[in-house]
Scaffold this active site. Structure first.
Site, PDB file in Angstrom:
ATOM      1  N   GLU A  79      51.676  40.214  34.448  1.00 28.39           N
ATOM      2  CA  GLU A  79      51.114  39.888  33.142  1.00 28.39           C
ATOM      3  C   GLU A  79      50.171  40.972  32.629  1.00 28.39           C
ATOM      4  O   GLU A  79      50.087  41.212  31.438  1.00 28.39           O
ATOM      5  CB  GLU A  79      50.368  38.550  33.216  1.00 28.39           C
ATOM      6  CG  GLU A  79      49.896  38.031  31.875  1.00 28.39           C
ATOM      7  CD  GLU A  79      49.539  36.553  31.917  1.00 28.39           C
ATOM      8  OE1 GLU A  79      48.635  36.151  31.172  1.00 28.39           O
ATOM      9  OE2 GLU A  79      50.173  35.797  32.677  1.00 28.39           O
ATOM     10  N   LYS A  80      49.451  41.623  33.552  1.00 30.91           N
ATOM     11  CA  LYS A  80      48.440  42.611  33.158  1.00 30.91           C
ATOM     12  C   LYS A  80      48.569  43.863  34.025  1.00 30.91           C
ATOM     13  O   LYS A  80      49.030  43.774  35.175  1.00 30.91           O
ATOM     14  CB  LYS A  80      47.034  42.020  33.319  1.00 30.91           C
ATOM     15  CG  LYS A  80      46.760  40.820  32.437  1.00 30.91           C
ATOM     16  CD  LYS A  80      45.390  40.234  32.680  1.00 30.91           C
ATOM     17  CE  LYS A  80      45.343  39.415  33.968  1.00 30.91           C
ATOM     18  NZ  LYS A  80      46.093  38.170  33.902  1.00 30.91           N
ATOM     19  N   ASP A 110      50.833  35.269  35.557  1.00 27.27           N
ATOM     20  CA  ASP A 110      49.871  34.267  36.006  1.00 27.27           C
ATOM     21  C   ASP A 110      50.564  32.941  36.312  1.00 27.27           C
ATOM     22  O   ASP A 110      51.549  32.565  35.664  1.00 27.27           O
ATOM     23  CB  ASP A 110      48.795  34.048  34.942  1.00 27.27           C
ATOM     24  CG  ASP A 110      47.833  35.228  34.843  1.00 27.27           C
ATOM     25  OD1 ASP A 110      47.829  36.059  35.768  1.00 27.27           O
ATOM     26  OD2 ASP A 110      47.094  35.317  33.844  1.00 27.27           O
ATOM     27  N   ASP A 170      50.719  29.845  35.622  1.00 29.37           N
ATOM     28  CA  ASP A 170      50.501  28.746  34.685  1.00 29.37           C
ATOM     29  C   ASP A 170      51.602  28.785  33.630  1.00 29.37           C
ATOM     30  O   ASP A 170      52.461  29.656  33.648  1.00 29.37           O
ATOM     31  CB  ASP A 170      49.111  28.818  34.042  1.00 29.37           C
ATOM     32  CG  ASP A 170      48.875  30.120  33.280  1.00 29.37           C
ATOM     33  OD1 ASP A 170      49.842  30.878  33.063  1.00 29.37           O
ATOM     34  OD2 ASP A 170      47.723  30.395  32.891  1.00 29.37           O
ATOM     35  N   TYR A 197      42.253  32.550  40.632  1.00 33.23           N
ATOM     36  CA  TYR A 197      42.523  32.618  39.189  1.00 33.23           C
ATOM     37  C   TYR A 197      41.589  31.681  38.430  1.00 33.23           C
ATOM     38  O   TYR A 197      41.608  30.469  38.665  1.00 33.23           O
ATOM     39  CB  TYR A 197      43.984  32.230  38.956  1.00 33.23           C
ATOM     40  CG  TYR A 197      44.407  32.220  37.513  1.00 33.23           C
ATOM     41  CD1 TYR A 197      44.423  33.386  36.772  1.00 33.23           C
ATOM     42  CD2 TYR A 197      44.817  31.038  36.898  1.00 33.23           C
ATOM     43  CE1 TYR A 197      44.821  33.393  35.450  1.00 33.23           C
ATOM     44  CE2 TYR A 197      45.218  31.026  35.578  1.00 33.23           C
ATOM     45  CZ  TYR A 197      45.217  32.204  34.857  1.00 33.23           C
ATOM     46  OH  TYR A 197      45.605  32.189  33.545  1.00 33.23           O
ATOM     47  N   ARG A 216      41.199  30.941  35.040  1.00 28.73           N
ATOM     48  CA  ARG A 216      41.537  30.283  33.764  1.00 28.73           C
ATOM     49  C   ARG A 216      42.292  28.973  34.013  1.00 28.73           C
ATOM     50  O   ARG A 216      43.434  28.809  33.599  1.00 28.73           O
ATOM     51  CB  ARG A 216      42.388  31.216  32.900  1.00 28.73           C
ATOM     52  CG  ARG A 216      41.632  32.462  32.437  1.00 28.73           C
ATOM     53  CD  ARG A 216      42.578  33.417  31.729  1.00 28.73           C
ATOM     54  NE  ARG A 216      41.932  34.624  31.299  1.00 28.73           N
ATOM     55  CZ  ARG A 216      41.423  34.814  30.086  1.00 28.73           C
ATOM     56  NH1 ARG A 216      41.493  33.861  29.201  1.00 28.73           N
ATOM     57  NH2 ARG A 216      40.846  35.960  29.767  1.00 28.73           N
TER      58      ARG A 216
END
Length: 327
Positions: free
Chosen positions: A7-8, A101, A103, A319, A321
């Site tokens: 993702e990043k 991530d 989610d 993580y 979030r």
């Protein structure tokens, strides 16, 4: 070539280091028959109304509601170069490992690229909530079948399309109705922002309309077997408001005089209740932000930035979030 899609960039760098992909390529890290690439959040976004029909560039009541028959995605201009790199790598990959991530939003970031770039090869899922080396190795040894987390994509897609339908249609509707009433600005409406604004407005109105009402209470310090404790006088129900506060000043003054002249008090009713208090759960993001605000004076974004750094840079928390305290 096995392709890992993160993702990043920071996430990709950590995973690439464990996989031995240490050579920098165009938007990726390269290793022996393994490549690690990354998104920068969402590389795609839902197309605006005028992408479906040019007439939607003008806001007209008769065109509402706008409901696409077939949804379109467009490449975000700011990250177009990284999208090109990911698309090229998806075309070369023999297997895809989704490593975004853990989610529903992370699932969507990857799956929308899979759909848009028409990747049709095998997919597996790296389910990872911490970026230290031990956690990465453990997750790499327990890859999930891609189908196991596919429903998260549908969940995020439903949320995204609901946002679009409400935002695009209702913002146009209220803005056009506002113009008919003489208001010339834009009136944005959102699935989340508008109900939240309503809560704030209702609270402000209740504060503005609040009329203070005096009430009377009596606290008495009592001594029993050498132990002092505090008790509160309870007024009759017909003298109280809906919060059991006494509104009758004369009655309260009469009770205070009687209490002052009394030498003792008698227990009329005693209730003993055994309470069981369990250990608190670990912090979820919302609770962490609340506690940091009260104890440290930190803003919500400041707390999130620190937590994100502890996760990404220092590898000391999982993580952050998440709204789940059981993780």
């Amino acid at each position: 070539m096995r392709l890992y899609l993160c993702e990043k960039p920071s996430q990709a760098k950590d995973i690439a280091a464990v996989l031995g992909a240490k050579r920098r390529g165009d938007g990726c890290w390269l290793g022996t028959d393994v490549t690690v690439t990354w998104c920068i959040g969402h590389l795609l976004e839902t197309a605006p109304p005028d992408a479906y029909d040019a007439r939607y560039k003008r806001w007209v009541l008769a065109d509402l509601p706008i409901i696409p028959d077939k949804w379109k995605m467009t490449v975000k201009p700011r990250t177009a170069s990284q999208y090109k790199a990911v698309k090229r790598l998806l075309g070369e990959a023999s297997e895809l490992i989704i490593a975004t991530d853990a989610d529903r939003e992370g699932e969507m970031i990857a799956r929308e690229l899979v759909e848009h770039c028409r990747y049709r090869g095998p997919i597996r899922r790296l389910w990872l909530s911490a970026l230290d080396e031990a956690s990465i190795r453990k997750a790499l040894g327990a890859l999930k079948p891609g189908a196991e987390t596919f429903s998260l994509y549908h969940s995020a897609l439903g949320r995204s399309r609901a946002d679009w339908l409400i935002g695009m249609n209702m913002s146009r509707l209220f803005t056009l109705l506002g113009r008919q009433s003489g208001y010339q600005g834009v009136l944005p409406v959102g699935r989340v922002q508008t109900p939240t604004l309503r809560l704030v407005v209702d609270r402000d109105r209740s504060i503005a309309d609040f009329v203070p009402v005096p009430f009377w209470a009596i606290d008495v310090d009592l001594l029993h077997n050498g132990t002092t404790f505090s008790a509160q006088w309870r007024a009759p129900a017909d003298a109280c408001d809906d919060q059991d506060r006494c509104l009758n000043q004369a009655l309260a003054q009469q009770a205070a005089a009687a209490i002052n002249s009394a030498a003792s008090a008698r227990v009329i009713k005693l209730k003993t209740e055994r309470m069981r208090e369990v250990a608190p759960l670990p912090f979820d993001l919302g609770t962490l932000q609340e506690v940091c605000s009260k104890k440290l004076g930190l803003g919500a974004q400041e707390t999130l930035d620190i937590a994100q750094a502890l996760y990404e840079t220092y590898k000391v928390i999982t993580y952050p979030r998440s709204d789940c305290g059981f993780l």
